[in-house]
Design a protein around this motif. Sequence first.
Motif, PDB file in Angstrom:
ATOM      1  N   ASP A  55      17.593  33.840 -19.565  1.00 54.23           N
ATOM      2  CA  ASP A  55      17.586  35.174 -20.331  1.00 54.23           C
ATOM      3  C   ASP A  55      18.673  35.629 -20.679  1.00 54.23           C
ATOM      4  O   ASP A  55      19.655  35.031 -20.572  1.00 54.23           O
ATOM      5  CB  ASP A  55      16.933  36.180 -19.000  1.00 54.23           C
ATOM      6  N   PRO A  56      18.706  36.754 -21.418  1.00 49.14           N
ATOM      7  CA  PRO A  56      19.886  37.148 -22.399  1.00 49.14           C
ATOM      8  C   PRO A  56      21.035  37.539 -21.411  1.00 49.14           C
ATOM      9  O   PRO A  56      22.290  37.561 -21.713  1.00 49.14           O
ATOM     10  CB  PRO A  56      19.500  38.419 -22.882  1.00 49.14           C
ATOM     11  N   LEU A  57      20.767  37.628 -20.042  1.00 48.57           N
ATOM     12  CA  LEU A  57      21.823  38.036 -18.929  1.00 48.57           C
ATOM     13  C   LEU A  57      22.249  36.740 -18.519  1.00 48.57           C
ATOM     14  O   LEU A  57      23.410  36.958 -17.562  1.00 48.57           O
ATOM     15  CB  LEU A  57      21.357  39.054 -17.893  1.00 48.57           C
ATOM     16  N   GLY A  58      21.907  35.612 -18.778  1.00 51.66           N
ATOM     17  CA  GLY A  58      22.368  34.417 -18.269  1.00 51.66           C
ATOM     18  C   GLY A  58      21.607  33.830 -17.016  1.00 51.66           C
ATOM     19  O   GLY A  58      22.049  32.804 -16.462  1.00 51.66           O
ATOM     20  N   ASN A  59      20.822  34.546 -16.517  1.00 49.43           N
ATOM     21  CA  ASN A  59      19.791  34.205 -15.490  1.00 49.43           C
ATOM     22  C   ASN A  59      18.910  32.913 -15.812  1.00 49.43           C
ATOM     23  O   ASN A  59      18.531  32.984 -16.610  1.00 49.43           O
ATOM     24  CB  ASN A  59      18.997  35.476 -14.859  1.00 49.43           C
ATOM     25  N   HIS A  60      18.942  32.359 -14.771  1.00 44.25           N
ATOM     26  CA  HIS A  60      17.998  30.961 -14.932  1.00 44.25           C
ATOM     27  C   HIS A  60      16.601  31.647 -14.706  1.00 44.25           C
ATOM     28  O   HIS A  60      16.347  32.260 -13.218  1.00 44.25           O
ATOM     29  CB  HIS A  60      18.329  30.039 -13.929  1.00 44.25           C
ATOM     30  N   VAL A  61      15.745  31.519 -15.269  1.00 43.14           N
ATOM     31  CA  VAL A  61      14.187  32.067 -15.056  1.00 43.14           C
ATOM     32  C   VAL A  61      13.408  31.000 -15.028  1.00 43.14           C
ATOM     33  O   VAL A  61      13.214  30.051 -15.913  1.00 43.14           O
ATOM     34  CB  VAL A  61      13.820  33.035 -16.009  1.00 43.14           C
ATOM     35  N   HIS A  62      12.613  30.876 -13.924  1.00 40.00           N
ATOM     36  CA  HIS A  62      11.591  29.836 -13.458  1.00 40.00           C
ATOM     37  C   HIS A  62      10.284  30.651 -13.434  1.00 40.00           C
ATOM     38  O   HIS A  62      10.174  31.818 -12.953  1.00 40.00           O
ATOM     39  CB  HIS A  62      12.024  29.223 -12.128  1.00 40.00           C
ATOM     40  N   HIS A  63       9.244  29.935 -14.157  1.00 40.08           N
ATOM     41  CA  HIS A  63       8.060  30.593 -14.320  1.00 40.08           C
ATOM     42  C   HIS A  63       7.003  29.461 -14.249  1.00 40.08           C
ATOM     43  O   HIS A  63       7.110  28.351 -14.397  1.00 40.08           O
ATOM     44  CB  HIS A  63       7.737  31.352 -15.642  1.00 40.08           C
ATOM     45  N   PHE A  64       5.795  29.816 -13.500  1.00 38.52           N
ATOM     46  CA  PHE A  64       4.582  28.976 -13.488  1.00 38.52           C
ATOM     47  C   PHE A  64       3.276  29.725 -13.277  1.00 38.52           C
ATOM     48  O   PHE A  64       3.361  31.150 -13.130  1.00 38.52           O
ATOM     49  CB  PHE A  64       4.748  28.154 -12.176  1.00 38.52           C
ATOM     50  N   GLU A  65       2.237  29.154 -13.825  1.00 35.03           N
ATOM     51  CA  GLU A  65       0.697  29.855 -13.617  1.00 35.03           C
ATOM     52  C   GLU A  65       0.124  28.759 -12.425  1.00 35.03           C
ATOM     53  O   GLU A  65       0.202  27.606 -12.320  1.00 35.03           O
ATOM     54  CB  GLU A  65       0.181  29.683 -14.764  1.00 35.03           C
ATOM     55  N   LEU A  66      -0.641  29.469 -11.696  1.00 35.16           N
ATOM     56  CA  LEU A  66      -1.449  28.712 -10.686  1.00 35.16           C
ATOM     57  C   LEU A  66      -2.827  29.269 -11.118  1.00 35.16           C
ATOM     58  O   LEU A  66      -3.253  30.406 -11.089  1.00 35.16           O
ATOM     59  CB  LEU A  66      -1.329  29.104  -9.084  1.00 35.16           C
ATOM     60  N   LEU A  67      -3.732  28.338 -11.913  1.00 41.10           N
ATOM     61  CA  LEU A  67      -4.986  28.748 -12.272  1.00 41.10           C
ATOM     62  C   LEU A  67      -6.149  28.140 -11.707  1.00 41.10           C
ATOM     63  O   LEU A  67      -7.059  27.458 -12.093  1.00 41.10           O
ATOM     64  CB  LEU A  67      -4.876  28.401 -13.794  1.00 41.10           C
ATOM     65  N   GLU A  68      -6.191  28.041 -10.301  1.00 43.32           N
ATOM     66  CA  GLU A  68      -7.090  27.376  -9.513  1.00 43.32           C
ATOM     67  C   GLU A  68      -7.361  28.408  -8.308  1.00 43.32           C
ATOM     68  O   GLU A  68      -6.364  29.344  -7.853  1.00 43.32           O
ATOM     69  CB  GLU A  68      -6.753  26.197  -8.964  1.00 43.32           C
ATOM     70  N   GLN A  69      -8.362  28.580  -7.578  1.00 44.82           N
ATOM     71  CA  GLN A  69      -8.525  29.514  -6.618  1.00 44.82           C
ATOM     72  C   GLN A  69      -7.610  29.196  -5.470  1.00 44.82           C
ATOM     73  O   GLN A  69      -7.475  28.178  -5.064  1.00 44.82           O
ATOM     74  CB  GLN A  69     -10.126  29.267  -5.967  1.00 44.82           C
ATOM     75  N   HIS A  70      -7.180  30.229  -4.904  1.00 39.16           N
ATOM     76  CA  HIS A  70      -6.161  30.143  -3.845  1.00 39.16           C
ATOM     77  C   HIS A  70      -6.103  31.605  -3.002  1.00 39.16           C
ATOM     78  O   HIS A  70      -6.343  32.746  -3.809  1.00 39.16           O
ATOM     79  CB  HIS A  70      -4.853  29.769  -4.071  1.00 39.16           C
ATOM     80  N   ASP A  71      -5.808  31.727  -1.841  1.00 39.05           N
ATOM     81  CA  ASP A  71      -5.804  33.085  -1.133  1.00 39.05           C
ATOM     82  C   ASP A  71      -4.369  33.255  -0.576  1.00 39.05           C
ATOM     83  O   ASP A  71      -4.321  34.244   0.229  1.00 39.05           O
ATOM     84  CB  ASP A  71      -6.778  32.972   0.042  1.00 39.05           C
ATOM     85  N   GLY A  72      -3.506  32.425  -1.182  1.00 34.85           N
ATOM     86  CA  GLY A  72      -1.991  32.823  -1.074  1.00 34.85           C
ATOM     87  C   GLY A  72      -1.027  31.761  -1.465  1.00 34.85           C
ATOM     88  O   GLY A  72      -1.766  30.822  -2.225  1.00 34.85           O
TER      89      GLY A  72
END
Length: 121
Positions: A55-72
């Motif tokens: 990001d602009p402040l130098g932080n490492h940003v990890h991101h993901f999507e979980l697109l299947e049914q889950h309860d936790g």
Amino acid sequence: MRLRIVHVTSFAYDSPIVEAHTELRLRPLDRAGQHCTAFRVETDPPGIRLRSHQDPLGNHVHHFELLEQHDGLAVTAVSEVHTPPAFVDGRVPPTLLELYDYSAPTEYVRFSDEVLAFAEA
């Protein structure tokens, strides 16, 4: 000093959901003499594809999507950090906008009497 930091975030839902979009800022920065020598993210359920950017402040940003049914969902970040005997103060003073953004209570973070007393000190 060498530190090993384990940070666990877990989400539990009342009923199964089918979509989760998650963004993480958990990797320690390499600044002021501090150096992150190793970093990994584990997920439960396993096998989630992580992507990252800075990001602009130098932080490492990890991101993901979980697109299947889950309860936790659980995310574990494990960091190995080497710190110097004394930190180098390489900070840049905050701008007026940053002071406003980072110094005011929000609906998510309310200032308790203890926080206000700490800030005054």
